[in-house]
Motif scaffolding. Structure first.
Motif, PDB file in Angstrom:
ATOM      1  N   ARG A 188       0.824  -1.192   0.000  1.00 12.01           N
ATOM      2  CA  ARG A 188       0.000   0.000   0.000  1.00 12.01           C
ATOM      3  C   ARG A 188       0.867   1.254   0.000  1.00 12.01           C
ATOM      4  NH1 ARG A 188      -2.700   1.197   4.306  1.00 12.01           N
ATOM      5  NH2 ARG A 188      -1.614  -0.178   5.757  1.00 12.01           N
ATOM      6  N   ALA A 189       0.285   2.333  -0.468  1.00 10.82           N
ATOM      7  CA  ALA A 189       0.986   3.613  -0.458  1.00 10.82           C
ATOM      8  C   ALA A 189       0.795   4.297   0.888  1.00 10.82           C
ATOM      9  CB  ALA A 189       0.469   4.503  -1.583  1.00 10.82           C
ATOM     10  N   ASN A 190       1.787   5.099   1.262  1.00  5.74           N
ATOM     11  CA  ASN A 190       1.733   5.914   2.487  1.00  5.74           C
ATOM     12  C   ASN A 190       1.473   5.060   3.731  1.00  5.74           C
ATOM     13  OD1 ASN A 190       2.030   8.236   0.846  1.00  5.74           O
ATOM     14  ND2 ASN A 190      -0.191   8.289   0.501  1.00  5.74           N
ATOM     15  N   VAL A 191       2.262   4.007   3.899  1.00  6.07           N
ATOM     16  CA  VAL A 191       2.121   3.138   5.066  1.00  6.07           C
ATOM     17  C   VAL A 191       2.767   3.821   6.266  1.00  6.07           C
ATOM     18  CG1 VAL A 191       2.684   0.893   6.050  1.00  6.07           C
ATOM     19  CG2 VAL A 191       2.112   1.086   3.623  1.00  6.07           C
ATOM     20  N   ARG A 192       2.034   3.872   7.381  1.00  2.00           N
ATOM     21  CA  ARG A 192       2.545   4.481   8.601  1.00  2.00           C
ATOM     22  C   ARG A 192       2.239   3.574   9.784  1.00  2.00           C
ATOM     23  NH1 ARG A 192       5.030   6.781   5.581  1.00  2.00           N
ATOM     24  NH2 ARG A 192       5.249   9.017   5.151  1.00  2.00           N
ATOM     25  N   HIS A 193       3.245   3.378  10.637  1.00  2.00           N
ATOM     26  CA  HIS A 193       3.093   2.588  11.855  1.00  2.00           C
ATOM     27  C   HIS A 193       3.766   3.336  13.002  1.00  2.00           C
ATOM     28  CE1 HIS A 193       1.398  -1.110  10.155  1.00  2.00           C
ATOM     29  NE2 HIS A 193       2.221  -0.947   9.130  1.00  2.00           N
ATOM     30  N   THR A 194       3.109   3.331  14.152  1.00  2.00           N
ATOM     31  CA  THR A 194       3.705   3.969  15.327  1.00  2.00           C
ATOM     32  C   THR A 194       4.828   3.121  15.915  1.00  2.00           C
ATOM     33  OG1 THR A 194       1.984   2.952  16.690  1.00  2.00           O
ATOM     34  CG2 THR A 194       1.580   5.184  15.890  1.00  2.00           C
ATOM     35  N   SER A 195       4.665   1.802  15.896  1.00  2.00           N
ATOM     36  CA  SER A 195       5.720   0.897  16.368  1.00  2.00           C
ATOM     37  C   SER A 195       6.170   0.046  15.195  1.00  2.00           C
ATOM     38  CB  SER A 195       5.195   0.003  17.496  1.00  2.00           C
ATOM     39  OG  SER A 195       4.106  -0.772  17.051  1.00  2.00           O
ATOM     40  N   SER A 229       5.393  -7.731   8.489  1.00  2.00           N
ATOM     41  CA  SER A 229       6.037  -6.427   8.355  1.00  2.00           C
ATOM     42  C   SER A 229       5.085  -5.339   8.828  1.00  2.00           C
ATOM     43  CB  SER A 229       6.438  -6.186   6.892  1.00  2.00           C
ATOM     44  OG  SER A 229       6.891  -4.867   6.702  1.00  2.00           O
ATOM     45  N   LYS A 230       5.489  -4.651   9.869  1.00  4.43           N
ATOM     46  CA  LYS A 230       4.750  -3.488  10.369  1.00  4.43           C
ATOM     47  C   LYS A 230       5.736  -2.339  10.487  1.00  4.43           C
ATOM     48  CE  LYS A 230       1.454  -6.285  12.996  1.00  4.43           C
ATOM     49  NZ  LYS A 230       0.874  -6.565  14.337  1.00  4.43           N
ATOM     50  N   ILE A 231       6.065  -1.776   9.335  1.00  3.00           N
ATOM     51  CA  ILE A 231       7.094  -0.750   9.280  1.00  3.00           C
ATOM     52  C   ILE A 231       6.652   0.336   8.305  1.00  3.00           C
ATOM     53  CG2 ILE A 231       8.398  -1.943   7.476  1.00  3.00           C
ATOM     54  CD1 ILE A 231      10.953  -0.996   8.891  1.00  3.00           C
ATOM     55  N   SER A 232       6.963   1.566   8.622  1.00  2.00           N
ATOM     56  CA  SER A 232       6.519   2.708   7.823  1.00  2.00           C
ATOM     57  C   SER A 232       7.348   2.846   6.555  1.00  2.00           C
ATOM     58  CB  SER A 232       6.619   3.990   8.648  1.00  2.00           C
ATOM     59  OG  SER A 232       5.874   3.883   9.848  1.00  2.00           O
ATOM     60  N   GLY A 233       6.752   3.556   5.587  1.00  2.00           N
ATOM     61  CA  GLY A 233       7.457   3.842   4.348  1.00  2.00           C
ATOM     62  C   GLY A 233       7.553   2.637   3.434  1.00  2.00           C
ATOM     63  N   VAL A 234       8.637   2.616   2.669  1.00  2.00           N
ATOM     64  CA  VAL A 234       8.903   1.516   1.733  1.00  2.00           C
ATOM     65  C   VAL A 234      10.272   0.942   2.091  1.00  2.00           C
ATOM     66  CG1 VAL A 234       9.060   0.821  -0.684  1.00  2.00           C
ATOM     67  CG2 VAL A 234       7.579   2.725  -0.039  1.00  2.00           C
ATOM     68  N   PRO A 279       8.804  -5.739   1.381  1.00  2.00           N
ATOM     69  CA  PRO A 279       7.698  -6.574   1.861  1.00  2.00           C
ATOM     70  C   PRO A 279       6.345  -5.892   1.704  1.00  2.00           C
ATOM     71  CG  PRO A 279       8.762  -5.519   3.708  1.00  2.00           C
ATOM     72  CD  PRO A 279       9.559  -5.127   2.485  1.00  2.00           C
ATOM     73  N   PRO A 280       5.286  -6.679   1.549  1.00  2.49           N
ATOM     74  CA  PRO A 280       3.937  -6.121   1.692  1.00  2.49           C
ATOM     75  C   PRO A 280       3.706  -5.678   3.131  1.00  2.49           C
ATOM     76  CG  PRO A 280       3.894  -8.256   0.582  1.00  2.49           C
ATOM     77  CD  PRO A 280       5.261  -8.085   1.141  1.00  2.49           C
ATOM     78  N   ASP A 281       2.682  -4.897   3.324  1.00  2.40           N
ATOM     79  CA  ASP A 281       2.345  -4.449   4.669  1.00  2.40           C
ATOM     80  C   ASP A 281       1.481  -5.504   5.340  1.00  2.40           C
ATOM     81  OD1 ASP A 281       2.250  -2.515   6.825  1.00  2.40           O
ATOM     82  OD2 ASP A 281       0.143  -2.269   6.293  1.00  2.40           O
ATOM     83  N   GLY A 282       1.919  -5.985   6.494  1.00  7.09           N
ATOM     84  CA  GLY A 282       1.166  -6.999   7.212  1.00  7.09           C
ATOM     85  C   GLY A 282       1.836  -8.358   7.135  1.00  7.09           C
ATOM     86  N   ARG A 283       1.029  -9.387   7.292  1.00  9.55           N
ATOM     87  CA  ARG A 283       1.530 -10.762   7.359  1.00  9.55           C
ATOM     88  C   ARG A 283       1.340 -11.451   6.016  1.00  9.55           C
ATOM     89  NH1 ARG A 283      -1.115 -15.535   9.017  1.00  9.55           N
ATOM     90  NH2 ARG A 283       0.264 -17.123   9.876  1.00  9.55           N
ATOM     91  N   PHE A 284       2.366 -12.163   5.561  1.00 14.72           N
ATOM     92  CA  PHE A 284       2.312 -12.843   4.272  1.00 14.72           C
ATOM     93  C   PHE A 284       3.310 -13.986   4.285  1.00 14.72           C
ATOM     94  CE2 PHE A 284       5.702  -9.832   3.991  1.00 14.72           C
ATOM     95  CZ  PHE A 284       6.649 -10.385   3.154  1.00 14.72           C
TER      96      PHE A 284
END
Length: 546
Positions: A188-195, A229-234, A279-284
């Protein structure tokens, strides 16, 4: 094969049509297709050919959560493509609508489901099927939007203004959608995670067959590398795998590897063991592989003993024990296995036995998870299937754990809890009882099947007649009993278990590095938390022949 997907049908658990999405014209209706599909006897194959329709139609089917998914095509199409498309539909619907996928969720979210099916296939050709890319293309209204949907908020365009500017709004929305569409279809675009967190789960499923002599006939492990993967950006990541003999032998250990589209195959071919990917965002699922635990050595396959496999559990079965051969014994040997060792996850703290509350692979397998330094053996169950002629087990003696036997199911289960699964041996001895024989039924009532009776036939005659009837000795009776009880012995035994912190193949994560030069939007000084977990599972996958 250049066939096209013509329509997708979804039916509920009562075979009531829920949804029909057509990609081409002149398709069968849901009510016309269902009786033709149900006309085939069960079990129905995933591909059915209907020659009597106009035109003749191929029907692909899949059942998930009591929902029936059908896909039709009147032209020749690759079967794996159609079936994989149905699997992708189910995965996407569970991602957007929610899991478990039930009929009520599909009905209440029909607008979202219709958008998803429209984006996933365009004119019969498969298009975007990645959930992360679909999130930027499909508008999903939250509960706040649904609550405020009927309220005319000041500044919000009403129906009249929306209709007057319909053409311009369509152009602007198309431009915004194109601008927000990510270059990587799986992220996804503009992925943001606090942790920021990165988790790697390596899971291997065993399939081992051992001959009565104790020699392993076949031993395989099917591995899966799950990534969260729970990480911001690309981020641009580099995952290094190795084996006990070094990274240079990774190709000889991992057979037939498969990868997620995000993995750069050229990097793997150039340097086996290195997985470079965004990686994609999330679990895969990042990758899958197979391992032959009995490689060919000096022209011979396998080893002479099952203990050379270095499995945490080994079993020996002895049958026809006792004076009448009615006993069998299962000997279980538990061996302490060495862990995978510590991984070098630079840039953050790491653990291989993190809490299972995260919901990843191995979640819910116990409160105290095993680590790579101290693997934990859990869920140890020995299953002994019994022949149909066994009437009961008169005696069951186990040195450890608990046993469960149901005469109707003809299966004996021996469970050893984790607190008792320490290194050492354990024994299970049972006595089988066969069906009632003819001698047991009639001789107890004074009747003989060989033409003799307990009373003397010539008792009323003046001259007694001496009849000599040869009686069987105890040794002959025991030999006969042993032969009768031999068919009551089990022919195989299976073992189920799970080990946290250990893999049968010995593959381990050597390092997980973020390439800051290639990554975008990560932020300066961000060091994500990293974790690795190893899990080996055998679900009746270890079979010992008797």
């Amino acid at each position: 094969m250049s066939g096209a997907i013509e329509a997708v049908y979804i039916y509920d658990e009562h075979n009531r049509p829920l949804l029909t999405h057509e990609y081409t014209s002149r398709n069968l209706t849901a009510t016309q297709l269902l009786p033709l599909f149900l006309g085939y006897p069960t079990p129905r194959p995933n591909l059915i050919y209907l020659p009597n329709t106009s035109p003749p139609t191929l029907v692909f089917s899949l059942v998930h959560s009591n929902l029936l998914f059908l896909l039709t095509s009147s032209s020749e199409i690759e079967p794996l493509l159609a079936l994989e498309f149905l699997h992708r539909i189910i995965d996407v619907l569970e991602e957007f609508v929610g899991s478990p996928l039930i009929a009520h969720k599909v009905e209440t979210s029909y607008d979202v489901v219709a958008q998803l099916l429209n984006e996933m296939c365009d004119g019969g050709a498969v298009s975007t099927t990645e959930p992360n890319a679909l999130r930027d293309l499909v508008e999903v209204e939250g509960w706040i939007g649904k609550f405020l949907g009927g309220i005319n908020i000041p500044g919000r365009p009403g129906p009249s203004s929306a209709s007057s500017n319909n053409h311009m709004s369509g152009i602007s929305s198309a431009g915004i959608s194109a601008a927000n569409t990510p270059a990587l279809p799986w992220r996804r675009a503009n992925v943001r995670h606090t942790s920021n967190e990165l988790y790697v789960d390596l899971v291997e499923t065993l399939s081992v067959t051992v001959a009565p002599s104790g020699r392993p006939v076949a031993a395989f492990a099917n591995g899966t590398i799950a990534f969260t993967s729970k990480i911001s950006g690309v981020p641009d990541l580099l995952l290094n795998l190795s084996t006990p003999s070094g990274r240079q032998n990774i190709n000889s250990v991992m057979e037939l590897p498969i990868f997620h589209p995000c993995v750069r195959l050229a990097r793997w071919r150039e340097k086996p063991g290195e997985l470079s990917f965004v990686p994609p965002d999330g679990r895969f699922v990042l990758a899958g592989y197979g391992v032959d635990l009995l490689p060919v050595q000096n022209g011979q396959v396998g080893s002479t003993k099952s203990s050379n496999l270095k499995l945490p559990v080994s079993v020996e079965v002895k049958t026809s024990l006792g004076s009448t051969g009615s006993d069998f014994e299962v000997r279980l040997f538990i061996t302490k296995v060495s862990g995978q060792g510590n991984s070098s996850l630079s840039g953050s703290s790491q653990t291989s036995g993190r809490a299972s509350g995260r919901g990843g692979f191995g979640a819910g397998l116990g409160n105290h998870a095993g680590t790579s330094s101290t693997p934990a053996l859990e869920d140890l169950v020995v299953t002994v299937p019994l022949p149909a002629d066994v009437r009961n087990l008169s005696e069951i003696r186990a040195s450890r754990g608990d046993t469960t036997y149901n005469p109707g199911e003809k299966v004996l289960e021996w469970r050893i809890p984790a607190k008792e699964a320490s290194a050492g041996g354990a024994t299970l001895r049972c006595t089988v009882v066969g069906p009632l024989s003819d001698d047991d039924d009639f001789e107890a009532n004074g009747f003989k099947l060989d033409g003799r009776y307990d009373y003397q036939e010539e008792a009323y005659q003046s001259a007694p007649v001496k009849t000599a009837s040869p009686e069987k000795t105890d040794e002959q009776k025991d030999i006969r009993k042993v032969a009768q009880n031999k068919i009551l012995m089990p022919s195989s035994t299976s073992v189920s278990f799970s080990v946290k912190g250990w893999l049968a193949s010995g593959i381990k994560v050597e390092s997980l590095v973020i390439d800051t030069r290639k990554s975008r939007g990560l932020g300066e000084g961000v060091k994500p938390y990293k974790g690795v977990k190893y899990l080996t599972v055998s679900r009746r996958g270890m079979e010992i022949r008797c």
